[in-house]
Design an enzyme around this catalytic site. Structure first.
Site, short mmCIF file in Angstrom:
data_model
loop_
_atom_site.label_atom_id
_atom_site.label_comp_id
_atom_site.label_asym_id
_atom_site.label_seq_id
_atom_site.Cartn_x
_atom_site.Cartn_y
_atom_site.Cartn_z
N GLU A 56 -3.75 -11.09 -20.02
CA GLU A 56 -3.05 -11.18 -18.74
C GLU A 56 -2.46 -12.56 -18.51
OE1 GLU A 56 -5.67 -8.73 -15.71
OE2 GLU A 56 -6.94 -9.82 -17.14
N CYS A 101 -2.10 -1.50 -20.27
CA CYS A 101 -2.73 -0.81 -19.14
C CYS A 101 -2.14 -1.23 -17.80
CB CYS A 101 -4.24 -1.03 -19.13
SG CYS A 101 -4.74 -2.73 -18.86
N HIS A 116 0.83 -1.20 0.00
CA HIS A 116 0.00 0.00 0.00
C HIS A 116 0.87 1.26 0.00
CE1 HIS A 116 -3.99 -1.96 1.42
NE2 HIS A 116 -3.98 -1.75 0.13
N ASP A 169 -0.38 -8.69 -14.20
CA ASP A 169 -0.74 -10.11 -14.14
C ASP A 169 0.01 -10.94 -15.17
OD1 ASP A 169 -2.47 -10.76 -12.02
OD2 ASP A 169 -4.15 -9.77 -12.99
#
Length: 561
Positions: free
Chosen positions: A410, A481, A183, A434
């Site tokens: 992905e 992306c 985070h 991913d």
């Protein structure tokens, strides 16, 4: 002395070190002199106060920080944790000790699970510290305020601390722990904080040390030379000038257009993204509508949010990803059944097919929002692995009124059969986060394998090249992306591999725009070939840097010899 870590963004900062205050000591394990009912009253009151504080901080911070802090507030009042605390109080423990033990037990369980849940263990520690501090009536550990600009060095930062950093004082951030998907890293990236995370050797830094935080080169320099400081300050000035320059459409030096789009998690960031030069939206994540809900939002509720987003980009492309639930984002009404390996389980398009009514309602809401606005809506499905899944999704889109239907690439399987997939789908968007995780068999949310989670690896680049070539042959757009698009040099490589658009955090747009403008298409393809020929991620990046230096213009416009 130099320390290596993982740079967040492309910035550089120079300043004196200020160390984060140490954590509160572990509460003493002693019998309480109060009865369990009174201790329970104290514990519940402090848990409630901390939850309220986190909610308020989240509302103040907004954006991704608000989502993180609201999740922490929910941790503070999680019924399972509260029950555990009450049981420990019944054994005669103090509220402070019971809170500490209950949170520590849950933290250890999450850490053992690894992946996304393992990364959240640090968030639990922060909540525990705040509750214990309130019970003891002492200040909770937080960011220091020395009264002058500084570089903050910490073991790791709690989300609440990262979200509310005073960017007028904090020049840069160095963490000893944490990875590129913690985070701390996520919020630093969103707030454009110059940061290097996971720099283990930075534990030796002391208050007052002068350091250069070089995120672009994954480096922290202790006691730099005057020449190094001068070079860093020059880079800071150049970057500020780029950010202040008039916004122009993304393009290579020869005029080849490369639209630069924004990754957004809600409609709240649309205005700021447009101000920073986003030419549209390359990834609109719709999960914010579904997370923490017991039931799926109605078609009307969804339509209102999608209309708000599309209205912010009249005449421009907005690529919406349908709900990507599963793995790190289980939903009680969709796929909350325990799985041995959720990253490989019922997630993305698989989960949506399992509960098709949710997908139908989402597509219906998107089609209605499209009809009510002037944006150019594209819709894509996550976690596609087969041509059959592609055909299922595109057929459903056509049935429900979606004009442009595409897929996320992905998985290695989707990349390897992109030539077949792009005969069915209208476009592809490569999710490099991913794709790298599955190619390298390295959980992208697990710090212990963060060194393998690198989109520079030639294995990943070869898959991107395969998708790019399929797009060229079939005349289909291929966007990027994932976070790789935010790396200015890697962005050039991706275009050289066949990407036709790039989508990223809005804070990265200026750097990427400037990087593309220094190279022609021929340059980009040559730089990409150099990276592909390398044997590893570090070697690929170095090869690309050397190839780029051979074509980058000098300030007078003359090629570097």
């Amino acid at each position: 002395m130099e320390f290596r870590g993982t740079g967040i963004g492309q910035g550089v900062a120079v300043g004196p070190v200020v160390r984060m205050a140490e954590r509160l000591p572990e509460p003493v394990d002693r019998p309480s002199h109060l009865d369990p009912a009174r201790e329970e009253e104290r514990a519940r009151a402090s848990l409630s106060v901390v939850a309220g504080e986190l909610q308020r901080m989240g509302a103040q911070a907004g954006g991704a920080a608000q989502d993180v802090l609201e999740a922490q507030a929910m941790m503070a009042e999680d019924p399972t944790l509260v029950d555990d605390i009450v049981k420990r109080l019944a054994d005669g423990k103090t509220a402070e000790r019971a809170v500490f033990e209950a949170f520590a037990s849950f933290r250890d369980m999450l850490a053992a699970m690894g992946g996304y849940m393992g990364e959240r263990a640090a968030d639990l520690d922060d909540v525990s510290q705040r509750v214990v501090a309130h019970l003891l009536k002492v200040p909770a550990p937080g960011v220091p305020n020395p009264g002058h600009p500084f570089v903050l060095v910490a073991r790791d930062l709690a989300p609440a601390d990262t979200a509310l950093l005073d960017l007028g004082q904090v020049l840069g951030l160095v963490t000893i722990d944490g990875g590129p998907t913690s985070h701390t890293a996520i919020l630093a990236r969103e707030k454009s904080i110059v940061a290097v995370v996971g720099a283990a050797d930075a534990a030796t830094l002391a208050d007052g040390d002068t350091v250069i935080v070089d995120a672009a080169n994954d480096l922290v320099v202790q006691d730099p030379t005057p020449e190094q400081v001068a070079e860093a300050r020059e880079r800071i000035a150049e970057r500020a000038a780029r950010a202040a320059a008039p916004v122009t459409p993304g393009a290579l030096a020869d005029g080849t257009p490369v639209p630069l789009l924004a990754n957004l998690g809600s409609a709240d960031g649309a205005e700021e993204a447009a101000r920073l030069g986003a030419e549209g939206v390359g990834l609109f994540r719709t999960e914010f509508l579904f997370l923490d809900a017991n039931t799926a939002p109605s078609v009307t509720e969804q339509q209102a949010q999608y209309t708000r987003m599309l209205s912010a980009f009249p005449g421009r492309k907005v690529v919406v990803r349908v709900l990507d639930a599963g793995a790190d984002k289980p939903l009680s009404f969709l796929n909350d059944a325990p799985e041995e390996n959720p990253a490989l389980g019922l997630r993305g398009i698989r989960a949506l097919r399992h509960s098709e009514v949710i997908l139908r309602e989402q597509l219906t809401a998107l089609a209605a929002a499209d009809a009510a606005t002037d944006a150019d809506l594209w819709v894509m499905a996550p976690m596609i692995a087969t041509v059959e899944e592609t055909r299922y999704f595109t057929n459903l889109c056509r049935e429900l009124g979606i004009k442009v239907a595409g897929v996320m690439v992905e998985t290695p399987s989707a990349a390897l059969i992109a030539d077949h997939i792009l005969k069915v789908a209208d476009f592809a968007s490569i999710g490099t986060n991913d794709l790298t995780q599955y190619t390298m068999a390295a959980d992208r949310l697990l710090g212990t394998v963060a060194n393998l989670q690198d989109a520079w690896h030639p294995a990943v680049l070869r898959l991107v090249a395969q998708v790019g070539e399929a797009g060229r042959v079939d005349g289909r757009p291929v966007g990027i992306c994932g976070e790789a698009a935010a790396d200015p040099l890697l962005a050039v490589v991706l275009v050289g591999l066949g990407a036709t658009s790039l989508s990223m955090s809005p804070s990265a747009l200026a750097d990427v725009r400037a990087s593309l403008a220094r190279h022609t298409r021929e340059d980009a393809e040559r730089i990409a070939r150099a990276a592909l020929a390398a044997e590893g991620a570090a070697e690929a990046k170095q090869a690309a840097q050397e190839a780029a230096a051979a074509s980058a213009p000098t300030p007078t416009g003359t090629p570097v010899p």
